[in-house]
Design a protein around this motif. Structure first.
Motif, short mmCIF file in Angstrom:
data_model
loop_
_atom_site.label_atom_id
_atom_site.label_comp_id
_atom_site.label_asym_id
_atom_site.label_seq_id
_atom_site.Cartn_x
_atom_site.Cartn_y
_atom_site.Cartn_z
N VAL A 154 0.84 -1.20 0.00
CA VAL A 154 0.00 0.00 0.00
C VAL A 154 0.88 1.26 0.00
O VAL A 154 1.87 1.34 0.72
N VAL A 155 0.48 2.23 -0.84
CA VAL A 155 1.06 3.57 -0.79
C VAL A 155 -0.11 4.54 -0.63
O VAL A 155 -1.00 4.58 -1.47
N ASN A 156 -0.12 5.31 0.45
CA ASN A 156 -1.29 6.18 0.68
C ASN A 156 -1.18 7.48 -0.10
O ASN A 156 -0.22 7.71 -0.85
N THR A 157 -2.16 8.35 0.07
CA THR A 157 -2.23 9.58 -0.73
C THR A 157 -1.10 10.55 -0.42
O THR A 157 -0.85 11.47 -1.19
N LEU A 158 -0.44 10.36 0.72
CA LEU A 158 0.68 11.24 1.09
C LEU A 158 2.03 10.60 0.79
O LEU A 158 3.07 11.18 1.13
N GLY A 159 2.01 9.40 0.20
CA GLY A 159 3.26 8.75 -0.17
C GLY A 159 3.86 7.85 0.88
O GLY A 159 4.99 7.37 0.72
N TYR A 160 3.14 7.58 1.97
CA TYR A 160 3.64 6.67 2.99
C TYR A 160 3.50 5.23 2.50
O TYR A 160 2.51 4.88 1.83
N LEU A 161 4.47 4.40 2.88
CA LEU A 161 4.66 3.12 2.20
C LEU A 161 4.48 1.90 3.10
O LEU A 161 4.93 1.90 4.25
N GLY A 162 3.84 0.88 2.53
CA GLY A 162 3.88 -0.45 3.10
C GLY A 162 2.92 -0.73 4.23
O GLY A 162 2.04 0.06 4.56
N LYS A 163 3.11 -1.88 4.83
CA LYS A 163 2.23 -2.40 5.87
C LYS A 163 2.15 -1.44 7.07
O LYS A 163 1.08 -1.26 7.66
N TYR A 164 3.27 -0.82 7.41
CA TYR A 164 3.32 0.07 8.57
C TYR A 164 3.35 1.54 8.19
O TYR A 164 3.49 2.41 9.05
N GLN A 165 3.25 1.84 6.89
CA GLN A 165 3.15 3.21 6.39
C GLN A 165 4.33 4.09 6.84
O GLN A 165 4.16 5.07 7.57
N PHE A 166 5.50 3.72 6.37
CA PHE A 166 6.70 4.50 6.65
C PHE A 166 6.88 5.61 5.63
O PHE A 166 6.62 5.43 4.44
N GLY A 167 7.38 6.75 6.11
CA GLY A 167 7.75 7.83 5.21
C GLY A 167 9.14 7.58 4.66
O GLY A 167 9.96 6.89 5.27
N ARG A 168 9.43 8.17 3.51
CA ARG A 168 10.73 7.97 2.87
C ARG A 168 11.89 8.48 3.73
O ARG A 168 12.97 7.88 3.76
N SER A 169 11.68 9.58 4.42
CA SER A 169 12.75 10.13 5.26
C SER A 169 13.10 9.19 6.41
O SER A 169 14.28 9.02 6.76
N THR A 170 12.09 8.57 7.01
CA THR A 170 12.34 7.61 8.09
C THR A 170 13.07 6.39 7.56
O THR A 170 14.00 5.88 8.20
N LEU A 171 12.67 5.92 6.37
CA LEU A 171 13.34 4.76 5.77
C LEU A 171 14.82 5.07 5.53
O LEU A 171 15.70 4.22 5.82
N LYS A 172 15.13 6.24 5.02
CA LYS A 172 16.53 6.60 4.78
C LYS A 172 17.30 6.67 6.09
O LYS A 172 18.47 6.27 6.17
N LEU A 173 16.65 7.18 7.14
CA LEU A 173 17.29 7.27 8.45
C LEU A 173 17.66 5.90 8.99
O LEU A 173 18.69 5.73 9.64
N ILE A 174 16.83 4.91 8.67
CA ILE A 174 17.06 3.54 9.14
C ILE A 174 18.01 2.78 8.22
O ILE A 174 18.59 1.77 8.62
N GLY A 175 18.17 3.27 6.98
CA GLY A 175 19.11 2.62 6.07
C GLY A 175 18.47 1.96 4.86
O GLY A 175 19.10 1.13 4.19
N VAL A 176 17.22 2.35 4.53
CA VAL A 176 16.53 1.79 3.36
C VAL A 176 16.37 2.91 2.33
O VAL A 176 15.78 3.95 2.62
N TYR A 177 16.89 2.67 1.12
CA TYR A 177 16.88 3.71 0.09
C TYR A 177 16.06 3.32 -1.15
O TYR A 177 15.64 4.18 -1.90
N ASP A 178 15.86 2.03 -1.35
CA ASP A 178 15.11 1.55 -2.52
C ASP A 178 13.67 1.28 -2.11
O ASP A 178 13.35 0.23 -1.53
N THR A 179 12.77 2.22 -2.41
CA THR A 179 11.38 2.06 -1.97
C THR A 179 10.64 0.98 -2.74
O THR A 179 9.71 0.36 -2.20
N ASP A 180 11.02 0.75 -4.00
CA ASP A 180 10.37 -0.32 -4.76
C ASP A 180 10.69 -1.68 -4.15
O ASP A 180 9.82 -2.54 -4.00
N ASP A 181 11.94 -1.87 -3.80
CA ASP A 181 12.34 -3.12 -3.13
C ASP A 181 11.64 -3.25 -1.79
O ASP A 181 11.18 -4.33 -1.41
N PHE A 182 11.53 -2.12 -1.07
CA PHE A 182 10.88 -2.12 0.23
C PHE A 182 9.42 -2.59 0.12
O PHE A 182 8.97 -3.42 0.91
N LEU A 183 8.69 -2.07 -0.87
CA LEU A 183 7.28 -2.42 -1.04
C LEU A 183 7.09 -3.89 -1.37
O LEU A 183 6.05 -4.48 -1.04
#
Length: 213
Positions: free
Chosen positions: A86-115
């Motif tokens: 799932v990608v919501n209307t604000l661009g939050y991603l996945g089962k737990y609806q992470f934002g891209r900035s949080t993912l980068k902070l944790i060490g995830v940069y490929d959002t397609d792979d993440f989804l």
């Protein structure tokens, strides 16, 4: 003679009314339902049943008790109904609806792979909980078990609220005793998450400074 004439007139009137009534009933009979409409009517209960099933799913998340698994699945159900892609209307991603900035902070940069990577999403959630535990460690110790504006503060409620609004906003909420109760873009408040996800056992996840995937 008058009686006979009156009797004959009454009898004629009865015959006429009876004939008219039969005619009216015959004319008002409904036509047979066409075959294509019958098929639609037969399908309708199935559609209704599927909608009821969807409604039931939307009402109740999977119940796993007050364990850590119960915590993360209840939170995931609120965020995305537990759907990984799932990608919501604000661009939050996945089962737990992470934002891209949080993912980068944790060490995830490929959002397609993440989804498309369910194990990675589960790992990211666990790492983020550990990270928020570290950031909020003093607040958890200070406020756990207390009440703020009628809501019992628990460790799991604090961590759920941090997932919603960020650890910094949760600190402000706790230290202002509920005055700084910010909401996300959809109107969900810190206090709502604090109450809804309170009382879960999240002790199996240990705090970690600068946690990365």
């Amino acid at each position: 003679m008058k009686r006979w004439i009156s009797f004959i007139l009454h009898l004629a009137m009865i015959v006429i009314l009876t004939s008219f009534g039969s005619y009216s009933v015959t004319k008002k009979e409904y036509p047979k339902v066409p075959e294509n409409l019958r098929v639609t009517l037969e399908i309708e209960p199935t559609v209704s049943s599927e909608l009821d099933s969807i409604r039931e799913t939307a009402i109740a998340p999977p119940f796993l008790g007050k364990s850590y698994n119960g915590f993360k699945e209840a939170l995931a159900f609120k965020e995305s109904q537990g759907r990984y892609q799932v990608v919501n209307t604000l661009g939050y991603l996945g089962k737990y609806q992470f934002g891209r900035s949080t993912l980068k902070l944790i060490g995830v940069y490929d959002t397609d792979d993440f989804l498309n990577n369910a194990p990675l999403q589960e790992r990211v959630f666990e790492v983020n909980v550990a990270r928020n535990k570290w950031i909020l460690r003093r607040d958890i110790k200070q406020f756990n078990g207390k009440r703020i504006r009628g809501i019992e503060i628990t460790e799991s409620g604090i961590l759920a609220a941090a997932h919603l609004a960020g650890a910094g906003n949760v600190k402000k909420y706790l230290r202002s005793y509920g005055k700084n109760d910010v909401a996300d873009a959809y109107g969900t408040t810190i206090s709502y998450y604090m109450k809804r996800f309170g009382g879960f056992d999240v002790s199996e996840i240990h705090q970690k400074r600068n946690a990365k995937v």
